[in-house]
Scaffold this active site. Structure first.
Site, PDB file in Angstrom:
ATOM      1  CB  THR A 151      -1.266  -0.375   1.310  1.00  0.00           C
ATOM      2  OG1 THR A 151      -0.199   0.043   3.140  1.00  0.00           O
ATOM      3  CG2 THR A 151      -2.223  -1.293   1.035  1.00  0.00           C
ATOM      4  CE  LYS A 177       0.559  -3.148   3.435  1.00  0.00           C
ATOM      5  NZ  LYS A 177       0.153  -2.591   4.607  1.00  0.00           N
ATOM      6  CB  THR A 188       3.544  -7.452  10.527  1.00  0.00           C
ATOM      7  OG1 THR A 188       3.647  -6.254   9.831  1.00  0.00           O
ATOM      8  CG2 THR A 188       3.304  -8.873   9.279  1.00  0.00           C
ATOM      9  CD  GLU A 274       2.590   5.161   6.156  1.00  0.00           C
ATOM     10  OE1 GLU A 274       1.525   4.861   5.492  1.00  0.00           O
ATOM     11  OE2 GLU A 274       2.204   5.897   7.441  1.00  0.00           O
ATOM     12  CG  ASN A 398       0.050   8.143   7.705  1.00  0.00           C
ATOM     13  OD1 ASN A 398      -0.623   7.248   7.736  1.00  0.00           O
ATOM     14  ND2 ASN A 398       1.231   8.369   8.218  1.00  0.00           N
ATOM     15  CB  THR A 403      -5.775  12.984  -1.502  1.00  0.00           C
ATOM     16  OG1 THR A 403      -5.067  12.633  -0.882  1.00  0.00           O
ATOM     17  CG2 THR A 403      -6.833  13.647  -0.054  1.00  0.00           C
TER      18      THR A 403
END
Length: 403
Positions: A151, A177, A188, A274, A398, A403
Site C-alpha cells: 500500500t 507488507k 504484522t 512511512e 498519512n 487522496t
C-alpha cells in the site's frame, strides 16, 4: 538469504504457488490481488490482530482456520474494515468464488485485505480478476506477490532461509507488507510465510507464535495497531522430511529459520516506515522481568518527542529520560540507571554523565542506524524493540492517504 530492496531474490517452496493480477481496486496500473495455493496435506498456522474493530477478513479467516485451509486470497487498496455485516458477507463471497474456481470448499480459503478503512470491498472487481491470478500461479511468484500486497510501502519485502534437517534441505520463505499503522499486537500488517517441511499442526502454530512474539511484536513505527494485522505460515511437507513436532530433535532448527525470516521481514517494515530516515534499536538491560524491559523499550519507541529528536539528529537525551520515568517501573532507583547512545554514555547516577559531550551525542545521532541502550540495574531480564524516527513525510503521507 534476505533482500530488503526493490530487487527480491526469494527461494521457492515446494508445494506453494502464488499468482497476482490487477483488479483495479484503487489503481488501474498495478497488481492488487494475490492468490496463494498450498499443496494438499499442508498444515496451516496463523495469528491475527487483537484490535477490537478487527476487519471482516480477519473474522472470516479465524473462522476458516480450523478447516484445513489451502488457499489465501489477498487484496490491497481496500481494508474491508469498519464495514459491518456487509463486509463479512463480501469476504465470504470472495472465498466462495475462489473455492468454486479451484474446486475447494469456501472454508479452505483465508481472505486478507489491506488499504483504506470504512469502504466496502469491490467484490465484482476481485471476482473478475481471480481467473487471471489463478492463471499466473507459479512457484516463483513470491516477488510479484510481494509487490501486489503493497500500500504505502516503497518497496517489496521478502526473506528466505534454507536449513538442513537430518539430511533433508528445507526452505522457509516469506513476504510482508507494512510501512504505517505499525504496532503489531500479534503479527504484522500482513505476512505470508511458507516452508516445505512437514510439521504437525499444533507444533506449527507454536513455531509461528514464538517467531512472531520475538520479531513482529517487537517493532513499532507509530504505535497504531491495525484492524487487519495477520500472519500465516504454511507447511507443505514437500521437502520429504519426517513429520516434525516440538519434541523432534530438528524442530529448533526449523523454528530458528522461521524466526529469522520473521525478524528480516520485521526489520524491513521498520526501515520502510512511512517517512522514516533512521532505524533505532532500543535495548533495555537489567530489568526485573521481560515485561518490564519490553514496556520501557516500547515507551521510548512510541514517544513522538524522542522520534522527532532523532529525525532532527538532536541528542535531546532528556526526552529518553522522561520516557523511561513514565514507563511504569515500580520503585525505580534512578541512581542505578544508565543510558547510552551508541557507545556514548549520556546518563548515570540520576543525571548527565560527567564524560558526556554534545559533540559526541551529535556524532551518534547523525548515523542512520542508532542503538539506544538502557541499563536499569535491577535484574537480569532484557528486551530489544526496533523503531524508526518520525519525519515531516510521515505527516504528509498519512494526511494524503485517501487522496
Amino acid at each position: 538469504m534476505s533482500v530488503l530492496s526493490e530487487e527480491l531474490t526469494l527461494a521457492t517452496v515446494k508445494g506453494v504457488r502464488l499468482g497476482a493480477a490487477c483488479a483495479g481496486i484503487k489503481q488501474s496500473d498495478r497488481d492488487d490481488i494475490v492468490v496463494i495455493e498450498a499443496a494438499k496435506g499442508s498444515t496451516c498456522a496463523a495469528v491475527f490482530t487483537r484490535n477490537a474493530f478487527c476487519a471482516a477478513p480477519v473474522i472470516v479467516a479465524r473462522d476458516h482456520l480450523g478447516h484445513h485451509p489451502r488457499w489465501l486470497l489477498v487484496n490491497s487498496g481496500n481494508a474491508n474494515a469498519g464495514t459491518g455485516q456487509r463486509g463479512l458477507d463480501d469476504a465470504r463471497r470472495t472465498c466462495r468464488t475462489l473455492g468454486r474456481l479451484t474446486g475447494a470448499a469456501a472454508e479452505q480459503v483465508l481472505p486478507f485485505s489491506t488499504g483504506v478503512i470504512g469502504e466496502y470491498l469491490p467484490v465484482e472487481k476481485i471476482e473478475s480478476a481471480l481467473p487471471k491470478a489463478l492463471s499466473a500461479l507459479d512457484e516463483a511468484g513470491w516477488t510479484r506477490a510481494a509487490r501486489a500486497i503493497m500500500t504505502t510501502d516503497t518497496r517489496p519485502k521478502g526473506a528466505s532461509r534454507t536449513v538442513n534437517l537430518a539430511g533433508v534441505s528445507v526452505t522457509v520463505t516469506g513476504i510482508a507488507k507494512g510501512a504505517g499503522m505499525i504496532h503489531p499486537d500479534m503479527a504484522t500488517m500482513l505476512a505470508f510465510i511458507a516452508t516445505d517441511a512437514k510439521v504437525e499442526p499444533a507444533s506449527l502454530q507454536a513455531c509461528l507464535s514464538d517467531a512472531v512474539d520475538g520479531s513482529f511484536n517487537l517493532i513499532t513505527v507509530d504505535g497504531d495497531t491495525s484492524t487487519n494485522d495477520a500472519c500465516v505460515l504454511f507447511a507443505t511437507g514437500g521437502a520429504g522430511n519426517p513429520e516434525l513436532s516440538r519434541q523432534s530433535v530438528d524442530f529448533p532448527l526449523l523454528a530458528r529459520a522461521v524466526r529469522e525470516v520473521c525478524e528480516d521481514l520485521a526489520e524491513a517494515i521498520v526501515r520502510d516506515g512511512e517517512g522514516a530516515t533512521k532505524v533505532m534499536r532500543i535495548e533495555v538491560q537489567e530489568a526485573r522481568d521481560e515485561t518490564e524491559a519490553r514496556n520501557v523499550a516500547k515507551t521510548i519507541a512510541h514517544s513522538p518527542l524522542v522520534k522527532t529528536a532523532f529525525f532532527a539528529s538532536d541528542p535531546n537525551w532528556g526526552r529518553i529520560l522522561a520516557a523511561i520515568g513514565r514507563s511504569g517501573c515500580a520503585d525505580l532507583d534512578i541512581s542505578g540507571v544508565s543510558i547510552w547512545l551508541g557507545n556514548v554514555l549520556i546518563v548515570e547516577n540520576g543525571g548527565r554523565a560527567m564524560s558526556y559531550t554534545e559533540e559526541a551525542g551529535r556524532a551518534v545521532m547523525s548515523e542512520n542506524d542508532i542503538l539506544i541502550r538502557v541499563v536499569l540495574g535491577r535484574g537480569s531480564a532484557h528486551q530489544r524493540v526496533l523503531t524508526c524516527d518520525l519525519s515531516y513525510d510521515y505527516v504528509r503521507i498519512n494526511a494524503e492517504y485517501r487522496t
